[in-house]
Design a protein around this motif. Sequence first.
Motif, short mmCIF file in Angstrom:
data_model
loop_
_atom_site.label_atom_id
_atom_site.label_comp_id
_atom_site.label_asym_id
_atom_site.label_seq_id
_atom_site.Cartn_x
_atom_site.Cartn_y
_atom_site.Cartn_z
N ARG A 97 7.83 19.88 -17.16
CA ARG A 97 8.18 21.14 -16.02
C ARG A 97 9.71 20.75 -16.00
NH1 ARG A 97 4.47 18.34 -12.27
NH2 ARG A 97 5.81 17.62 -10.58
N TYR A 108 10.90 17.06 -16.23
CA TYR A 108 10.12 16.19 -15.52
C TYR A 108 8.89 16.01 -16.29
CZ TYR A 108 7.76 14.48 -11.19
OH TYR A 108 6.99 13.57 -10.32
N GLN A 128 8.33 15.64 -2.91
CA GLN A 128 6.95 15.45 -2.82
C GLN A 128 6.61 14.30 -1.97
OE1 GLN A 128 4.97 14.33 -6.61
NE2 GLN A 128 3.56 15.82 -6.36
N GLU A 163 11.67 11.39 -15.11
CA GLU A 163 12.49 12.66 -15.05
C GLU A 163 13.79 12.50 -15.57
OE1 GLU A 163 14.61 12.34 -11.80
OE2 GLU A 163 13.70 10.09 -12.46
N ASN A 174 13.02 28.38 -5.32
CA ASN A 174 11.99 27.63 -6.16
C ASN A 174 12.17 28.32 -7.52
OD1 ASN A 174 10.11 26.02 -7.43
ND2 ASN A 174 8.52 26.86 -5.79
N THR A 200 12.09 20.84 -13.09
CA THR A 200 11.99 21.09 -11.52
C THR A 200 13.08 21.43 -10.86
OG1 THR A 200 12.63 18.64 -11.53
CG2 THR A 200 10.44 19.06 -11.41
N HIS A 201 14.30 20.88 -11.46
CA HIS A 201 15.61 21.51 -10.74
C HIS A 201 16.46 22.21 -12.03
CE1 HIS A 201 14.06 18.25 -8.15
NE2 HIS A 201 14.65 18.99 -7.21
N HIS A 253 12.86 20.19 -2.37
CA HIS A 253 12.24 21.24 -3.23
C HIS A 253 13.12 22.30 -3.83
CE1 HIS A 253 13.02 23.33 0.21
NE2 HIS A 253 12.27 24.63 -0.26
N ALA A 302 15.02 24.15 -6.14
CA ALA A 302 15.30 24.14 -7.41
C ALA A 302 16.77 24.49 -7.64
CB ALA A 302 14.34 25.12 -8.28
N ARG A 326 10.60 26.86 -10.89
CA ARG A 326 10.01 25.67 -11.46
C ARG A 326 9.38 26.36 -12.76
NH1 ARG A 326 9.37 20.81 -8.38
NH2 ARG A 326 11.02 21.31 -6.52
N PHE A 375 0.56 20.06 -6.20
CA PHE A 375 1.73 19.30 -6.12
C PHE A 375 1.78 18.29 -5.00
CE2 PHE A 375 6.18 19.29 -4.55
CZ PHE A 375 6.95 18.65 -5.58
#
Length: 532
Positions: free
Chosen positions: A438, A450, A196, A401, A309, A440-441, A214, A216, A311, A380
């Motif tokens: 959320r 996170y 980010q 996180e 992605n 994230t990964h 980014h 994931a 997420r 984001f």
Amino acid sequence: MSLRDRPLKHWGWGYADEQPSAGELRSAAAGLREHLGFGWEVPELPAALPALRASRLTAPTPLAEICSAQNGIRARHSYGRSYRDVVRGFRGDYPDPVDLVCTPRSEAEVEAALEWAVDAGAAVIPYGGGTSVVGGVEPIGLDGYAGVVSLDLGALDRVLEVDEVSLSARVAAGASGPRLEAGLAERGLTLRHYPQSFQHQTLGGAIATRAGGHFATRHTHIDDFVESIRALTPTGWWESRRLPGSGAAVSPDRMLLGSEGTLGVITEAWVRVRRRPRFRASASVRFKSFWDGARAIREILQAGFGPANCRLIDPDEARLTFAGDGTAALLLLAFESAHHEVEPELALSLECCRDHGGRWDSVRGSDRSGDPSGAWRDAFLRAPYLRDTFVAMGVISETFETAITWERLPEFHASVTAATRSAVDEICGSGRGSVTCRLTHVYPDGAAPYFTVLAPARRGAELQQWDAIKAAASDAIIAGGGTITHHHAVGRDHRPWYDRQRPEPFARALAGAKTAIDPSWSLNPGALIDRP
Ligand SMILES: Cc1cc2nc3c(=O)[nH]c(=O)nc-3n(C[C@H](O)[C@H](O)[C@H](O)COP(=O)(O)OP(=O)(O)OC[C@H]3O[C@@H](n4cnc5c(N)ncnc54)[C@H](O)[C@@H]3O)c2cc1C
């Protein structure tokens, strides 16, 4: 554009000319206050930068040209960009600034600067983009040193060489995300590591903090892209061979990855790059509950799919970020490739989602127009700017996180959320504010939750408020068996919990290694480990 070409704010995110005017702040604050249900009616304006304590160091003549003791430059290099940092910078609170900022333009100048600073008895803090959110660049508790030098790698910011056969690039450590991507784009290549903080983060900083991008799944950390590293230690150069893989003992690269400026100044690295993706397919899937979504993701990952992605946002966070109405969890699922169509992978993954009650309106192909997940993506990327506004309007806004294996995730999520929620209730008022989550990964064996906290601040007490909330959350993370950080790094802020997480023999090994290559403990003392 280089990081140096445009004046940056000394306190918040981004460029000085992007700071909203008082009028813009007032109307943004009114809208946000209505959405959140709290926040000051009249936003505070940032304090003028005060005169800092006099510098204790004077650069010798040959280095004078690349060193600065100027107020604004020292202030900007004295904090990272966490909520705590932004609040202190916003109020002009700089009790312990760095003494000198040194910006070498070549490896020879890095050598000269480090040699002089070590000989002068100074502490040296390597500095990339200064986007640390864990106190990674802040000079705390360095009384035993003659002063503090911030060694800013930002002028070494080029893609130096590209190997189009092996698909690797040699990149100078100070290259910011946009700078690096522009250098690769000329050849149709990309690193595709987008944290980010992409706009200001540097490659050296990413390597030193084991940053998460980014992606994931699969290529989540910068670790996965690093082929070899070149770094300067106070006792000489540390350079590894370019290899696709190696079984030769403990990896020298692995040791520098996450070293947070304590073992060496990274000056360049070879990174694995790829052709720019041409094929994309994505969908936004709604689930009745966060856990239905989590079960679907686990099945997708364990079946061997690797979405770029993946997420999962809980219903409250979807509502707060205007990505949903708060009645459903939202999964952003996307595949990409430079080589082949990815619709079939998306279709099979969506079957997993359907099995867990997932619903979606449409599937998007390589043409991204009309993408409803765009609202979340925009939020984001705007978030860093928004956080400065939150500080001005009295909203505590911060994230933390971690990571945990799947079988422990539900209980872990419940205990961390409960501990954080009860701290917010106690410190900010019962039932006020929000704690959202959320993923994230995600991995076949677990996920990285996170958390975001938004809560009413008390003017002047923000740091104590956030520190108490963060301590409650961190205690719950460590008690629940998670890691104190999945990708934000340790810095000084996470030290008490990192010390509880790491094996004691490993702590001794790290201290021994540091003593061997940095005998006077000049490099970023206090981050990661204390002098024995
Ligand atoms: C709004 C925002 C969003 C963020 N999003 C993400 C995200 O998505 N993913 C993520 O992983 N992180 C994220 N972060 C955290 C931060 O961006 C990362 O930790 C980043 O990798 C730091 O890079 P930097 O170049 O800014 O390093 P700095 O902040 O300058 O330094 C960080 C640490 O690395 C060391 N260091 C820096 N450069 C070197 C070098 N050349 N050699 C040796 N040591 C060095 C410093 O001494 C310090 O310990 C975010 C931060 C903010 C403020």
